[in-house]
Write a protein that holds these residues in place. Structure first.
Motif, short mmCIF file in Angstrom:
data_model
loop_
_atom_site.label_atom_id
_atom_site.label_comp_id
_atom_site.label_asym_id
_atom_site.label_seq_id
_atom_site.Cartn_x
_atom_site.Cartn_y
_atom_site.Cartn_z
N ALA A 178 0.62 -1.46 -0.16
CA ALA A 178 0.16 -0.25 0.11
C ALA A 178 1.27 0.85 -0.38
CB ALA A 178 -0.80 0.26 1.10
N ALA A 179 1.82 1.23 0.87
CA ALA A 179 3.02 2.29 0.67
C ALA A 179 3.33 2.65 -0.70
CB ALA A 179 3.82 2.26 1.90
N VAL A 180 3.95 1.28 -1.28
CA VAL A 180 4.96 1.22 -2.48
C VAL A 180 3.67 2.30 -3.77
CG1 VAL A 180 5.57 0.67 -4.43
CG2 VAL A 180 5.67 -0.75 -1.90
N ASP A 181 2.35 1.82 -3.05
CA ASP A 181 1.74 2.26 -4.91
C ASP A 181 1.21 3.42 -4.37
OD1 ASP A 181 1.69 -0.45 -5.53
OD2 ASP A 181 -0.75 -1.26 -4.89
N ALA A 182 0.87 3.99 -2.55
CA ALA A 182 0.35 5.46 -2.71
C ALA A 182 1.95 6.33 -2.88
CB ALA A 182 -0.39 5.27 -1.39
N GLY A 183 3.11 5.99 -2.31
CA GLY A 183 3.80 6.95 -2.74
C GLY A 183 4.19 7.33 -1.55
N THR A 184 4.00 6.75 -0.87
CA THR A 184 4.11 7.00 0.50
C THR A 184 5.57 6.83 1.96
OG1 THR A 184 1.61 6.62 0.52
CG2 THR A 184 2.72 7.13 3.08
N PRO A 185 6.12 7.30 2.55
CA PRO A 185 7.10 7.53 3.41
C PRO A 185 7.10 6.23 4.52
CG PRO A 185 6.94 9.36 3.21
CD PRO A 185 5.76 9.19 2.92
N VAL A 186 7.85 5.35 5.14
CA VAL A 186 7.72 3.90 6.07
C VAL A 186 8.28 4.52 6.92
CG1 VAL A 186 7.07 1.67 5.74
CG2 VAL A 186 6.93 2.18 4.26
N VAL A 187 7.31 4.72 8.41
CA VAL A 187 7.98 5.17 9.73
C VAL A 187 8.38 3.92 10.83
CG1 VAL A 187 8.34 6.60 10.71
CG2 VAL A 187 7.18 7.16 8.48
N PRO A 188 9.00 3.38 10.58
CA PRO A 188 9.45 2.20 11.67
C PRO A 188 9.41 2.82 13.13
CG PRO A 188 11.20 2.26 9.68
CD PRO A 188 10.66 3.49 9.74
N LEU A 189 9.36 2.09 13.94
CA LEU A 189 8.69 2.71 14.91
C LEU A 189 9.33 1.49 16.10
CD1 LEU A 189 5.73 4.46 15.93
CD2 LEU A 189 7.79 5.73 14.76
N ARG A 190 10.34 1.55 17.58
CA ARG A 190 10.59 1.10 18.08
C ARG A 190 9.86 1.35 19.34
NH1 ARG A 190 14.99 -2.85 19.52
NH2 ARG A 190 14.36 -3.77 20.92
N ILE A 191 9.07 -0.12 19.79
CA ILE A 191 8.33 -0.13 21.14
C ILE A 191 9.06 -1.24 22.34
CG2 ILE A 191 6.56 0.11 22.32
CD1 ILE A 191 4.69 0.32 19.33
N SER A 192 9.36 -0.78 23.60
CA SER A 192 9.80 -1.44 24.40
C SER A 192 9.75 -0.90 25.57
CB SER A 192 11.60 -1.04 23.93
OG SER A 192 11.77 0.26 24.41
N TYR A 193 9.53 -2.36 26.91
CA TYR A 193 9.06 -1.67 28.28
C TYR A 193 10.30 -2.03 29.14
CZ TYR A 193 4.36 -2.02 25.33
OH TYR A 193 3.49 -1.49 25.21
N GLY A 194 9.94 -1.32 29.88
CA GLY A 194 11.50 -1.40 30.72
C GLY A 194 11.21 -0.74 32.17
N CYS A 195 11.90 -0.66 33.12
CA CYS A 195 11.46 -0.81 34.65
C CYS A 195 12.40 0.74 34.84
CB CYS A 195 11.71 -1.97 36.00
SG CYS A 195 10.76 -3.26 35.62
N ALA A 196 11.89 1.85 35.50
CA ALA A 196 12.13 2.85 35.78
C ALA A 196 13.38 2.73 36.70
CB ALA A 196 11.57 4.16 36.34
N GLY A 197 13.05 2.25 38.40
CA GLY A 197 14.23 2.17 38.90
C GLY A 197 15.23 0.88 38.35
N THR A 198 15.66 0.42 37.49
CA THR A 198 16.41 -0.61 37.50
C THR A 198 16.66 -0.22 36.21
OG1 THR A 198 15.22 -2.62 36.64
CG2 THR A 198 16.35 -2.47 38.70
N GLY A 199 16.09 -0.14 34.94
CA GLY A 199 16.06 0.32 33.49
C GLY A 199 16.24 -0.80 32.90
N ALA A 200 15.89 -2.14 33.80
CA ALA A 200 15.75 -3.20 33.50
C ALA A 200 14.81 -3.14 32.14
CB ALA A 200 15.91 -4.62 33.98
N PRO A 201 14.75 -4.16 30.87
CA PRO A 201 13.55 -4.93 30.37
C PRO A 201 12.76 -5.62 31.06
CG PRO A 201 15.55 -5.61 28.97
CD PRO A 201 15.87 -5.35 30.32
#
Length: 311
Positions: free
Chosen positions: A194-217
């Motif tokens: 659909a993006a190719v046909d519409a001539g639209t940019p593709v924006v990859p996002l990385r979603i990740s979750y962690g612990c505020a105190g330790t920074g661990a996933p």
């Protein structure tokens, strides 16, 4: 997460129950705070249903601002801190992201107000299904593979009319931590057409979750296997100090005739290379040609920025 249809439509992760936190193994916030969070979440969902009814009549800028504000407030209602790194292009785009949880949806909308692509089963979810329908979600019936071209056509039409569309091309959730659990076939390429046909940019996002105190996933937000939605929601409501990081990778500009499989592989590589919990994305945006995934050209991008939204 379900059976009875071709593998093309029903991808599977390698996750198993041990990927989730063991009940009672980690501290939880008080029952009173969990109840307060639940009331806040229900309030945001009801507000969302009412807001979705008026969004179509708002000017585009106001519509996006309202949707982004609602999504950020919803993430906060769950007691989760949102950290955003990078900026999206200001024009329409196909936004693609890895998929860990139902919480990915408000986290993504907090960054990229968009029409979502979701499995047809979401229509029947209590309240959430209504919100999705009123909000213009594009549903895909995974039990009918022959309907895939029609789904691609709906996404293409939305892009051509100026909408940003967001999709989770892995097709299923996984814990987001162990590489061995990642869906074996990676990003499904169909909707990239659909993006190719519409001539639209593709924006990859990385979603990740962690612990505020330790920074661990953290896998507290993961929605896996036969677990019910309510059980998963309760675990998030009880979790202390969760952080969701949404990082914008380099924008991909598909050239005319780009192979959708090459584009999907380039987008998936961009998501995997983005740091999961710290730092800014370093990958330059790329123009994807019709050749192999390595055939890319640099292009301009907006400067990265960082926004930390505390719960």
């Amino acid at each position: 997460m379900s059976v009875g249809a071709p593998d093309l439509w029903l991808p599977a992760s390698g996750c198993y129950p041990a990927c989730l936190p063991v009940d009672g193994a980690v501290p939880a916030v008080s029952a009173a705070r969990q109840a307060a969070r639940l009331l806040a979440v229900l309030g945001m969902l009801l507000l969302g249903v009412g807001m979705a009814a008026v969004l179509p009549v708002l000017p585009v800028r106001e519509r996006r601002t309202a949707l982004r504000s609602w999504a950020r407030a919803t993430v906060r209602a769950f007691g989760v801190r949102l950290v955003v790194r990078g900026r999206l292009p200001r024009r329409r785009a196909l936004v693609v992201a890895n998929h860990v949880s139902w919480l990915d949806v408000p986290a993504l909308l907090a960054v990229a107000p968009a029409r979502m692509v979701a499995k047809g089963e979401v229509r029947g979810w209590p309240l959430l299904g209504l919100l999705a329908r009123v909000g213009g979600t594009l549903f895909v019936d995974r039990s009918r593979p022959r309907d895939l071209p029609e789904a691609v056509g709906r996404v293409r039409a939305a892009l051509r009319t100026g909408h940003t569309v967001a999709v989770f091309p892995e097709g299923t959730t996984w814990c987001g931590v162990s590489a061995g659990c990642r869906p074996a076939r990676g990003f499904r390429p169909a909707l990239f057409q659909a993006a190719v046909d519409a001539g639209t940019p593709v924006v990859p996002l990385r979603i990740s979750y962690g612990c505020a105190g330790t920074g661990a996933p953290s896998t507290a937000t993961a929605f896996l296997g036969e677990e019910t939605l309510w059980r998963s929601v309760r675990r998030v409501l009880a979790a202390p100090g969760l952080v969701v990081s949404v990082t914008v990778a380099g924008v991909l500009h598909p050239a005319a005739g780009t192979d959708r499989r090459a584009l999907a592989r380039a987008a998936e590589s961009a998501v995997r290379l983005v740091p999961s919990s710290a730092g800014r994305p370093s990958a330059a945006p790329r123009r994807v040609s019709a050749g192999p995934p390595a055939a890319v050209e640099p292009a301009a991008v907006e400067p990265a920025g960082e926004l930390d939204l505390a719960a």
